[in-house]
Design a protein around this motif. Sequence first.
Motif, PDB file in Angstrom:
ATOM      1  N   LYS A  29       8.527  -9.823  -2.161  1.00  0.00           N
ATOM      2  CA  LYS A  29       7.418  -9.073  -2.745  1.00  0.00           C
ATOM      3  C   LYS A  29       7.445  -7.631  -2.245  1.00  0.00           C
ATOM      4  O   LYS A  29       7.616  -7.394  -1.043  1.00  0.00           O
ATOM      5  CB  LYS A  29       6.090  -9.733  -2.379  1.00  0.00           C
ATOM      6  N   GLY A  60      -5.150  -6.455  -3.381  1.00  0.00           N
ATOM      7  CA  GLY A  60      -4.134  -6.970  -2.478  1.00  0.00           C
ATOM      8  C   GLY A  60      -3.543  -8.295  -2.943  1.00  0.00           C
ATOM      9  O   GLY A  60      -2.731  -8.920  -2.250  1.00  0.00           O
ATOM     10  N   ASP A  63       0.259 -10.318  -2.884  1.00  0.00           N
ATOM     11  CA  ASP A  63       0.740 -11.206  -1.811  1.00  0.00           C
ATOM     12  C   ASP A  63       0.519 -12.657  -2.215  1.00  0.00           C
ATOM     13  O   ASP A  63       1.373 -13.526  -1.982  1.00  0.00           O
ATOM     14  CB  ASP A  63      -0.035 -10.965  -0.509  1.00  0.00           C
ATOM     15  N   GLY A  76      -5.645  -5.520   6.723  1.00  0.00           N
ATOM     16  CA  GLY A  76      -5.296  -5.509   5.294  1.00  0.00           C
ATOM     17  C   GLY A  76      -3.823  -5.740   4.995  1.00  0.00           C
ATOM     18  O   GLY A  76      -3.410  -5.688   3.837  1.00  0.00           O
ATOM     19  N   VAL A  77      -3.032  -6.045   5.998  1.00  0.00           N
ATOM     20  CA  VAL A  77      -1.589  -6.162   5.762  1.00  0.00           C
ATOM     21  C   VAL A  77      -1.259  -7.352   4.863  1.00  0.00           C
ATOM     22  O   VAL A  77      -0.296  -7.308   4.104  1.00  0.00           O
ATOM     23  CB  VAL A  77      -0.811  -6.189   7.106  1.00  0.00           C
TER      24      VAL A  77
END
Length: 592
Positions: free
Chosen positions: A7, A151, A154, A209-210
């Motif tokens: 990704k 986000g 992911d 936030g990773v």
Amino acid sequence: MPIIVQKFGGTSVADSKKILTAARKAIRAQMEGNQVVVVVSAMGQNTDLLIDLAKEITESPPAREMDMLLSTGEQVSVALMAMAIHSLGHKAISMTGAQIGIMTDSIHTKARIRSISTDRIRRALDDGNIVIAAGFQGIDEAFNITTLGRGGSDTTAVALAAVLKADSCEIYTDVDGVYTTDPRLMPEARRTGRISYDEMLELASAGAGVMHNRSIEFAKKFGVPVHVRSSFSDNPGTMITCDPEAPGLAVCGAAKAKNEARVTVLGVPDRPGAALTVFSTVAAKNIAMDMIVQNVGAQGHADISFTVLRDDLPATLTAVEEAARQLGAEGVSYDDNVSKISVVGLGMATQTGVAEKMFRSLAERGINILMITTSEIKISVLVARQHAQEALRTVHEAFQLHLTPPGADEIDGGISGLARGNNTAEIVARLERMEALIVEDITLDQSQARVTVIELPDMPGLAAQVFDEIAEAGIVVDMIVQSVGREGHANISFTVSQEDLPEALKVAHELADLLGCPPPTSCPKVAKLSVFGIGMKSHTSVAIRLFQSLAAAGINVDMISTSEVRVNVVVDGQHGQQALEALEKEFADARF
Ligand code: ADP
Ligand code: ASP
Ligand code: MG
């Protein structure tokens, strides 16, 4: 042939050069003998730009049209990525969420995945293609385009890795792994070699936030090892698997959620179901509540506080003001200038003194703690936003997170520490549930007692003082909640084992005398119920259902703490068994 899912996030496909770099990584993986699925995000800040555009047209764009708009960002990137791979002489085909067959529910902008069909992807892979899948999007039953929440690429990547039974899921981003805290906020943060699913889940929902937290729910549910690494270097990165980096590590990371708001409903009649009215009006608006603290009722009334994202404050206030009127509560207060600082670690579940250490370090810097909630592997405190950065640095230093913990084993970029211990039948059964709530267990602990100290002067160092003295008396504290009191006062409740109650009360009385507060209250026998599972927090309905079922059984909730992996409630000891039965019944459909 092994399958690899790669990704690439927004910054990793921000321009044509970067897209070509990513394309080369995919080609390299294919040439090494893998079938390769690439999931891409919108280029650079494209999603933000699209949101800004919508806001220029209207303050409240319809959610369905928002999804129509936002999904275009990923569509641009998949097409360009496929072109890049073609230009380098390899076969590739791009697909939108709908074309892949990612079916979701219809909650626009926060949709959950219901099923994914793999036929089309498999055919394309078998034809020798690198498949380029648009992240963050799906389609509902009525063919409306949906998105999975900010986000969410992911989550697309890990979900595809799960259904394709991929050998690995590589998340390429603009940092070279998961750090002990956001390295952009604290340069001294350390890259971890490995982190466990539960820790990553808690950190993600606490502000790191990773990774999208729901992607980690998928990874945990299906045993997908996730490898977070840099798009721009070959550094080893971080493996997210079942195991922590080092055995017994009390704290593996810290996180800051900067933009929080605290809401308090004052003087709620203290009867079963009152809290439920407050929470369900907020949940009905699809707003997630975080640190929830209910004061043990005084004179038949309780104050209920919780935090929400600052952006959700206006809608929350509208909802709770209505609920407060219905209940005949005194009123509603709020503070939108607060941030949440959390520390997370599997090891704290079995170690004492972790909370005291955090409170003490903040006290030493004169940082006032406005609210506290703890769960087995996470401690969160609310502080004024202006102190948040210093608070983060303080706790990072206090737990020496910049140092490699003893016993940590460095990974070498391969997929060591594989998560796939689960048996296949179990994984197949889980697959059918995709993002549905899974309740793994419900437990009852009848060994604890509660102590509450009320009207403490609200100043830096109080929590530290209380828990230092308790620790000095050799008493182990389990759950802790501190709520905002009235007129500059704070209330702290905590649980200890029943045999420690006399000693804990003695210490509490001495402290109350010293600080001029009213005598502490206690309950000699409480029942702590814990509901464990996956999606405990991302499914905002869990806490509500819990309150609902206990209220229906006429049981009042004294204390509550929510985390990604469990919800704990404390009720009066005489209701323990009855509460357990109520919860078993309530969550029977989600038991797995
Ligand atoms: P992508 O666009 O690749 O999905 P994100 O911006 O969503 O990238 O996530 C990467 C960012 O996450 C990093 O640039 C970093 O600032 C931030 N971050 C927050 N917490 C952490 C952490 N604990 N470790 C690493 N990065 C973190
Ligand atoms: N493009 C989406 C976002 O910015 C999804 C993602 O990047 O994961 O939130
Ligand atoms: Mg991201």
